[in-house]
Design a protein around this motif. Structure first.
Motif, PDB file in Angstrom:
ATOM      1  N   PHE A 255     -50.399 -33.071 -73.384  1.00 52.00           N
ATOM      2  CA  PHE A 255     -50.701 -31.811 -74.089  1.00 52.00           C
ATOM      3  C   PHE A 255     -49.804 -31.169 -75.103  1.00 52.00           C
ATOM      4  CE2 PHE A 255     -53.034 -31.995 -69.633  1.00 52.00           C
ATOM      5  CZ  PHE A 255     -54.435 -32.425 -70.419  1.00 52.00           C
ATOM      6  N   THR A 256     -48.475 -31.100 -74.592  1.00 46.70           N
ATOM      7  CA  THR A 256     -47.603 -30.501 -75.584  1.00 46.70           C
ATOM      8  C   THR A 256     -47.441 -31.214 -76.899  1.00 46.70           C
ATOM      9  OG1 THR A 256     -45.699 -31.473 -74.444  1.00 46.70           O
ATOM     10  CG2 THR A 256     -46.383 -29.493 -73.546  1.00 46.70           C
ATOM     11  N   ARG A 257     -47.514 -32.590 -76.836  1.00 48.71           N
ATOM     12  CA  ARG A 257     -47.552 -33.450 -77.945  1.00 48.71           C
ATOM     13  C   ARG A 257     -48.704 -32.933 -78.862  1.00 48.71           C
ATOM     14  NH1 ARG A 257     -45.959 -37.721 -74.414  1.00 48.71           N
ATOM     15  NH2 ARG A 257     -48.075 -38.207 -74.210  1.00 48.71           N
ATOM     16  N   GLN A 258     -49.704 -32.792 -78.492  1.00 48.81           N
ATOM     17  CA  GLN A 258     -51.059 -32.453 -79.125  1.00 48.81           C
ATOM     18  C   GLN A 258     -50.840 -30.935 -79.903  1.00 48.81           C
ATOM     19  OE1 GLN A 258     -54.425 -32.265 -76.628  1.00 48.81           O
ATOM     20  NE2 GLN A 258     -54.222 -34.660 -76.126  1.00 48.81           N
ATOM     21  N   LEU A 259     -49.878 -30.327 -79.157  1.00 46.51           N
ATOM     22  CA  LEU A 259     -49.396 -28.903 -79.743  1.00 46.51           C
ATOM     23  C   LEU A 259     -48.541 -28.821 -80.719  1.00 46.51           C
ATOM     24  CD1 LEU A 259     -50.438 -26.847 -76.587  1.00 46.51           C
ATOM     25  CD2 LEU A 259     -51.737 -27.216 -78.704  1.00 46.51           C
ATOM     26  N   LEU A 361     -41.135 -22.935 -69.583  1.00 45.03           N
ATOM     27  CA  LEU A 361     -41.813 -21.419 -69.238  1.00 45.03           C
ATOM     28  C   LEU A 361     -42.054 -20.605 -70.441  1.00 45.03           C
ATOM     29  CD1 LEU A 361     -39.782 -20.450 -65.868  1.00 45.03           C
ATOM     30  CD2 LEU A 361     -42.116 -21.598 -65.820  1.00 45.03           C
ATOM     31  N   GLY A 362     -43.057 -20.028 -70.869  1.00 45.03           N
ATOM     32  CA  GLY A 362     -43.145 -19.119 -71.787  1.00 45.03           C
ATOM     33  C   GLY A 362     -44.316 -19.280 -72.688  1.00 45.03           C
ATOM     34  N   PRO A 363     -44.395 -18.672 -73.783  1.00 48.29           N
ATOM     35  CA  PRO A 363     -45.651 -18.842 -74.883  1.00 48.29           C
ATOM     36  C   PRO A 363     -45.157 -20.164 -75.681  1.00 48.29           C
ATOM     37  CG  PRO A 363     -44.298 -16.862 -75.422  1.00 48.29           C
ATOM     38  CD  PRO A 363     -43.621 -17.404 -74.090  1.00 48.29           C
ATOM     39  N   CYS A 364     -46.253 -20.594 -76.405  1.00 48.48           N
ATOM     40  CA  CYS A 364     -46.150 -21.741 -77.187  1.00 48.48           C
ATOM     41  C   CYS A 364     -45.706 -21.041 -78.483  1.00 48.48           C
ATOM     42  CB  CYS A 364     -47.440 -22.423 -77.293  1.00 48.48           C
ATOM     43  SG  CYS A 364     -47.283 -23.765 -78.713  1.00 48.48           S
ATOM     44  N   PRO A 365     -44.483 -21.507 -79.075  1.00 51.79           N
ATOM     45  CA  PRO A 365     -44.162 -20.889 -80.321  1.00 51.79           C
ATOM     46  C   PRO A 365     -45.032 -20.940 -81.400  1.00 51.79           C
ATOM     47  CG  PRO A 365     -42.393 -22.250 -79.325  1.00 51.79           C
ATOM     48  CD  PRO A 365     -43.767 -22.752 -78.652  1.00 51.79           C
ATOM     49  N   HIS A 367     -48.702 -21.480 -81.347  1.00 51.47           N
ATOM     50  CA  HIS A 367     -50.017 -21.188 -81.214  1.00 51.47           C
ATOM     51  C   HIS A 367     -50.245 -20.002 -80.265  1.00 51.47           C
ATOM     52  CE1 HIS A 367     -50.908 -24.916 -83.177  1.00 51.47           C
ATOM     53  NE2 HIS A 367     -50.252 -25.696 -82.469  1.00 51.47           N
ATOM     54  N   ASP A 368     -50.637 -18.723 -80.836  1.00 57.21           N
ATOM     55  CA  ASP A 368     -50.892 -17.661 -79.888  1.00 57.21           C
ATOM     56  C   ASP A 368     -51.899 -18.080 -78.890  1.00 57.21           C
ATOM     57  OD1 ASP A 368     -49.246 -16.249 -81.443  1.00 57.21           O
ATOM     58  OD2 ASP A 368     -50.545 -15.241 -82.674  1.00 57.21           O
ATOM     59  N   GLY A 369     -51.661 -17.332 -77.678  1.00 52.98           N
ATOM     60  CA  GLY A 369     -52.839 -17.664 -76.652  1.00 52.98           C
ATOM     61  C   GLY A 369     -52.490 -18.819 -75.817  1.00 52.98           C
ATOM     62  N   ILE A 370     -51.433 -19.433 -75.879  1.00 52.64           N
ATOM     63  CA  ILE A 370     -51.019 -20.876 -75.191  1.00 52.64           C
ATOM     64  C   ILE A 370     -49.638 -20.490 -74.629  1.00 52.64           C
ATOM     65  CG2 ILE A 370     -50.770 -23.185 -75.184  1.00 52.64           C
ATOM     66  CD1 ILE A 370     -52.627 -23.402 -77.493  1.00 52.64           C
ATOM     67  N   TYR A 371     -49.619 -20.972 -73.122  1.00 54.27           N
ATOM     68  CA  TYR A 371     -48.367 -20.787 -72.660  1.00 54.27           C
ATOM     69  C   TYR A 371     -47.859 -21.874 -71.692  1.00 54.27           C
ATOM     70  CZ  TYR A 371     -49.684 -15.939 -73.507  1.00 54.27           C
ATOM     71  OH  TYR A 371     -50.142 -14.710 -74.003  1.00 54.27           O
ATOM     72  N   TYR A 372     -46.731 -22.170 -71.356  1.00 51.67           N
ATOM     73  CA  TYR A 372     -46.503 -23.382 -70.623  1.00 51.67           C
ATOM     74  C   TYR A 372     -45.928 -23.078 -69.245  1.00 51.67           C
ATOM     75  CZ  TYR A 372     -46.715 -25.710 -75.398  1.00 51.67           C
ATOM     76  OH  TYR A 372     -47.142 -25.845 -76.525  1.00 51.67           O
ATOM     77  N   ASN A 373     -46.139 -23.805 -68.131  1.00 50.25           N
ATOM     78  CA  ASN A 373     -45.719 -23.579 -66.724  1.00 50.25           C
ATOM     79  C   ASN A 373     -45.556 -25.000 -66.168  1.00 50.25           C
ATOM     80  OD1 ASN A 373     -44.629 -22.400 -64.350  1.00 50.25           O
ATOM     81  ND2 ASN A 373     -46.491 -20.998 -64.171  1.00 50.25           N
ATOM     82  N   PHE A 374     -44.725 -25.603 -66.599  1.00 45.77           N
ATOM     83  CA  PHE A 374     -44.230 -26.972 -65.828  1.00 45.77           C
ATOM     84  C   PHE A 374     -43.039 -27.673 -66.254  1.00 45.77           C
ATOM     85  CE2 PHE A 374     -44.799 -27.615 -70.464  1.00 45.77           C
ATOM     86  CZ  PHE A 374     -44.132 -28.800 -70.732  1.00 45.77           C
ATOM     87  N   GLY A 375     -42.671 -28.703 -65.367  1.00 44.16           N
ATOM     88  CA  GLY A 375     -41.415 -29.312 -65.266  1.00 44.16           C
ATOM     89  C   GLY A 375     -40.481 -28.695 -64.259  1.00 44.16           C
ATOM     90  N   HIS A 376     -41.004 -28.450 -63.049  1.00 46.10           N
ATOM     91  CA  HIS A 376     -39.973 -27.885 -62.025  1.00 46.10           C
ATOM     92  C   HIS A 376     -39.366 -29.037 -61.255  1.00 46.10           C
ATOM     93  CE1 HIS A 376     -42.931 -24.695 -63.060  1.00 46.10           C
ATOM     94  NE2 HIS A 376     -41.949 -23.852 -62.649  1.00 46.10           N
ATOM     95  N   PHE A 407     -35.371 -21.170 -70.998  1.00 44.59           N
ATOM     96  CA  PHE A 407     -36.830 -22.269 -70.204  1.00 44.59           C
ATOM     97  C   PHE A 407     -37.883 -22.456 -71.496  1.00 44.59           C
ATOM     98  CE2 PHE A 407     -35.353 -19.305 -67.189  1.00 44.59           C
ATOM     99  CZ  PHE A 407     -34.854 -20.223 -65.998  1.00 44.59           C
ATOM    100  N   ARG A 408     -37.565 -21.865 -72.719  1.00 46.66           N
ATOM    101  CA  ARG A 408     -38.135 -22.100 -73.923  1.00 46.66           C
ATOM    102  C   ARG A 408     -38.278 -23.728 -74.086  1.00 46.66           C
ATOM    103  NH1 ARG A 408     -33.298 -21.587 -75.472  1.00 46.66           N
ATOM    104  NH2 ARG A 408     -32.505 -22.691 -77.478  1.00 46.66           N
ATOM    105  N   ILE A 409     -39.591 -24.035 -74.629  1.00 43.55           N
ATOM    106  CA  ILE A 409     -40.080 -25.257 -74.933  1.00 43.55           C
ATOM    107  C   ILE A 409     -39.440 -25.971 -75.887  1.00 43.55           C
ATOM    108  CG2 ILE A 409     -41.864 -24.989 -76.625  1.00 43.55           C
ATOM    109  CD1 ILE A 409     -43.586 -27.214 -74.877  1.00 43.55           C
ATOM    110  N   ASN A 410     -38.759 -25.189 -77.230  1.00 41.71           N
ATOM    111  CA  ASN A 410     -38.078 -25.801 -78.136  1.00 41.71           C
ATOM    112  C   ASN A 410     -36.514 -25.925 -77.909  1.00 41.71           C
ATOM    113  OD1 ASN A 410     -37.981 -23.060 -78.120  1.00 41.71           O
ATOM    114  ND2 ASN A 410     -38.548 -22.535 -80.450  1.00 41.71           N
ATOM    115  N   ARG A 411     -36.193 -25.867 -76.516  1.00 45.89           N
ATOM    116  CA  ARG A 411     -34.803 -26.049 -76.735  1.00 45.89           C
ATOM    117  C   ARG A 411     -34.191 -27.385 -76.697  1.00 45.89           C
ATOM    118  NH1 ARG A 411     -37.088 -25.667 -71.150  1.00 45.89           N
ATOM    119  NH2 ARG A 411     -36.301 -27.301 -69.757  1.00 45.89           N
ATOM    120  N   PHE A 412     -35.410 -28.332 -76.788  1.00 48.63           N
ATOM    121  CA  PHE A 412     -34.909 -29.716 -76.937  1.00 48.63           C
ATOM    122  C   PHE A 412     -34.846 -30.442 -78.071  1.00 48.63           C
ATOM    123  CE2 PHE A 412     -37.428 -29.375 -72.805  1.00 48.63           C
ATOM    124  CZ  PHE A 412     -36.518 -29.922 -71.795  1.00 48.63           C
TER     125      PHE A 412
END
Length: 412
Positions: A255-259, A361-365, A367-376, A407-412
């Motif tokens: 799903f993150t690839r699609q976004l 963890l956190g909001p999608c940078p 797209h407003d209204g989309i949040y991430y909570n995975f990869g534990h 924990f932001r998704i764009n750290r990679f």
């Protein structure tokens, strides 16, 4: 249009759904396989708040060859998957730099520090406090040269973890069912375990439904984001929602690839083996064998193997059955499997693992209204409640109790 959808009905998605439903948000939970049908059902049941060190440690490099060559070892990489896994391992090694280790340790410590209190809050609100047992946990060593265990002890103490040193005699007094040859142990006094992780998930789900939450078993295939409206193209329907949380575990990268946010998420497969009950009162891990034994309601659960074979690779249940040989060395008496039926005794599931051992963890940078909570990774059960609290704060436009920058998704 649905107010909020959550993709993923494992322990992370369930915790998020319950927190938000309690806050008055209209939540629809989506999962293709059912409630808690992945790692949430088969994990070791250990709320491992002591695990504040990321897995990428330099000392691991010297141990890798022996681990990979040992058929009883805790790590296995399928030959046919090696090339695909190499980029992930390259990132994993990069996280062994001291600056990275220190940052990852700080972030993990912060998450784990709040995790048990968050679980206590959630379970108390549902009158389910009895679902967690506060008996502590042990890390045992068979090596009579206890230098490695002492190093671990000093590292945990320096990290502020509540841990007590146990010599051989003290260990036998704590857990007489353990093998008398064990040389010593670390006693973690401020951790907990679940005697039935699947039942815990099911009871959280029942509470969610009683509050008006809804669940739909369907496969989400595509997310089409938009201002104020997210379109979910499913296998049998289309769903529109205002807000969306992606908590799909090892499937989240799809799903993150699609976004527009590809992440280095690996499906690190874990296995467990169920043996007949043994008189242990708490989880017991082995320093040398890298496995854990947890007393469950329906037997003793052995876990602790990691296999890289891809998200859809066929399970190799020999990785589970070899765990009995470890139990035979760690317990005073041998014990049999809970059933003659293979399906009742072994299990496999995919942990969502990132190379820095931190979740997303956190909001999608974008797209407003989309949040991430995975990869534990290995700490999904441990961190589920507090991660859900943090994301719920984001959804409700409140300030999270923790800085989500690491924990932001764009750290990679």
């Amino acid at each position: 249009m649905q107010q909020l959808c959550i993709i993923g009905a494992g322990i992370v998605g369930l915790s998020n759904a319950l927190f938000l439903q309690q806050a008055g948000v209209d939540v629809l939970l989506l999962d293709a396989k059912g409630i808690a049908q992945g790692c949430s059902a088969g994990n070791a049941g250990h709320f491992a708040t002591e695990q504040v060190f990321a897995l990428a440690q330099p000392a691991l490099l010297a141990q890798l060859p022996a681990m990979l060559l040992n058929p009883l070892g805790p790590l296995h990489i399928r030959a046919g998957y090696l090339l695909q896994a190499l980029p992930w391992f390259a990132r994993f090694v990069a996280n062994m730099r001291k600056s990275k280790r220190d940052a990852n340790h700080k972030a993990l410590s912060a998450l784990n520090h709040h995790s048990l209190a968050s679980w206590q809050k959630l379970l108390h609100s549902c009158q389910l406090s009895q679902q967690i047992q506060y008996q502590g946990a042990l890390l045992v060593s068979e090596n009579h040269n206890l230098s490695a265990l002492k190093q671990q002890y000093q590292a945990y103490r320096a990290a502020g973890i509540d841990v007590r040193w146990c010599n051989k005699q003290q260990l036998q007094q704590l857990e007489p069912a353990l093998a008398p040859g064990l040389a010593g142990a670390l006693d973690f006094t401020e951790v907990a375990h679940s005697q039935d992780p699947l039942a815990l998930c099911q009871q959280l789900y029942q509470q969610f439904c009683q509050l008006g939450g809804r669940y739909l078993q369907t496969e989400v295939r595509q997310i089409i984001p938009g201002p104020g409206r997210q379109r979910l193209i499913c296998s049998d329907r289309e769903i529109h929602c205002q807000q969306l949380i992606i908590a799909a575990g090892a499937h989240s990268a799809h799903f993150t690839r699609q976004l527009g946010w590809p992440v280095p998420l690996e499906a690190e497969r874990g296995y467990h083996l169920m043996l007949k009950s043994v008189a242990l009162s708490r989880p017991v891990s082995s320093l040398e064998r890298k496995c854990i034994m947890t007393p469950m309601q329906h037997g003793l659960r052995l876990a602790g193997t990691a296999e890289f074979a891809g998200l859809n690779g066929k399970a190799d249940y020999q990785r589970a059955t070899v765990l009995q040989q470890h139990a035979d060395q760690l317990l005073r008496q041998r014990t049999a499997t809970v059933s003659d039926s293979t399906m009742d005794t072994v299990w496999a599931g995919n942990r969502p693992s990132l190379p820095d051992s931190l979740p997303v963890l956190g909001p999608c940078p974008r797209h407003d209204g989309i949040y991430y909570n995975f990869g534990h990774q290995h700490l999904g059960l441990t961190q589920a409640a507090f991660s859900a609290e943090l994301i719920s704060s984001c959804v409700l436009k409140q300030t999270p109790a923790l800085d989500l920058t690491p924990f932001r998704i764009n750290r990679f």
